[in-house]
Scaffold this motif. Structure first.
Motif, PDB file in Angstrom:
ATOM      1  N   VAL A  14       0.876  -1.179   0.000  1.00 34.57           N
ATOM      2  CA  VAL A  14       0.000   0.000   0.000  1.00 34.57           C
ATOM      3  C   VAL A  14       0.903   1.214   0.000  1.00 34.57           C
ATOM      4  O   VAL A  14       2.090   1.118   0.313  1.00 34.57           O
ATOM      5  CB  VAL A  14      -0.944   0.010   1.230  1.00 34.57           C
ATOM      6  CG1 VAL A  14      -1.883  -1.178   1.197  1.00 34.57           C
ATOM      7  CG2 VAL A  14      -0.167   0.045   2.530  1.00 34.57           C
ATOM      8  N   LYS A  15       0.337   2.359  -0.367  1.00 31.18           N
ATOM      9  CA  LYS A  15       1.119   3.592  -0.336  1.00 31.18           C
ATOM     10  C   LYS A  15       0.464   4.588   0.598  1.00 31.18           C
ATOM     11  O   LYS A  15      -0.747   4.717   0.626  1.00 31.18           O
ATOM     12  CB  LYS A  15       1.238   4.200  -1.732  1.00 31.18           C
ATOM     13  CG  LYS A  15       2.252   3.463  -2.594  1.00 31.18           C
ATOM     14  CD  LYS A  15       2.518   4.185  -3.874  1.00 31.18           C
ATOM     15  CE  LYS A  15       3.526   5.277  -3.609  1.00 31.18           C
ATOM     16  NZ  LYS A  15       3.998   5.937  -4.817  1.00 31.18           N
ATOM     17  N   GLN A  16       1.286   5.250   1.366  1.00 25.82           N
ATOM     18  CA  GLN A  16       0.865   6.371   2.210  1.00 25.82           C
ATOM     19  C   GLN A  16       1.737   7.531   1.786  1.00 25.82           C
ATOM     20  O   GLN A  16       2.936   7.551   2.099  1.00 25.82           O
ATOM     21  CB  GLN A  16       1.051   6.044   3.691  1.00 25.82           C
ATOM     22  CG  GLN A  16       0.792   7.202   4.628  1.00 25.82           C
ATOM     23  CD  GLN A  16      -0.631   7.703   4.526  1.00 25.82           C
ATOM     24  OE1 GLN A  16      -1.576   6.943   4.500  1.00 25.82           O
ATOM     25  NE2 GLN A  16      -0.785   9.013   4.442  1.00 25.82           N
ATOM     26  N   GLY A  17       1.167   8.441   1.027  1.00 24.50           N
ATOM     27  CA  GLY A  17       1.985   9.501   0.457  1.00 24.50           C
ATOM     28  C   GLY A  17       2.969   8.895  -0.523  1.00 24.50           C
ATOM     29  O   GLY A  17       2.581   8.167  -1.421  1.00 24.50           O
TER      30      GLY A  17
END
Length: 73
Positions: A45-48
């Motif tokens: 997943v990506k956070q920022g």
């Protein structure tokens, strides 16, 4: 860092690992981990701008390896 199944988790253990932490948990090099991500064998997943690997993705990947090992003659 220890990998535990979600039912065994304690509140001190992370739900998401940075790539460097996943490398240590899986005992794999950076290039191998990124190759697994690129080929879709390890979910992220990506956070920022940060790519993170859920504990469930690591557990699923290990289960995949076990299934593949069981299929070999």
């Amino acid at each position: 860092m220890s990998l535990t199944l979600p039912a065994q988790r304690t509140s001190a253990e992370p739900l998401l690992y940075r790539v460097a932490d996943a490398m240590r948990v899986l005992s794999m090099s950076r290039s191998v981990v990124y190759d697994l991500i690129r080929t879709g064998r390890l979910r992220t997943v990506k956070q920022g701008r940060t790519r993170l690997i859920p504990v469930s993705a690591i557990t699923d990947y290990v289960a995949l390896l076990e299934r593949e090992a069981g299929e070999q003659p």
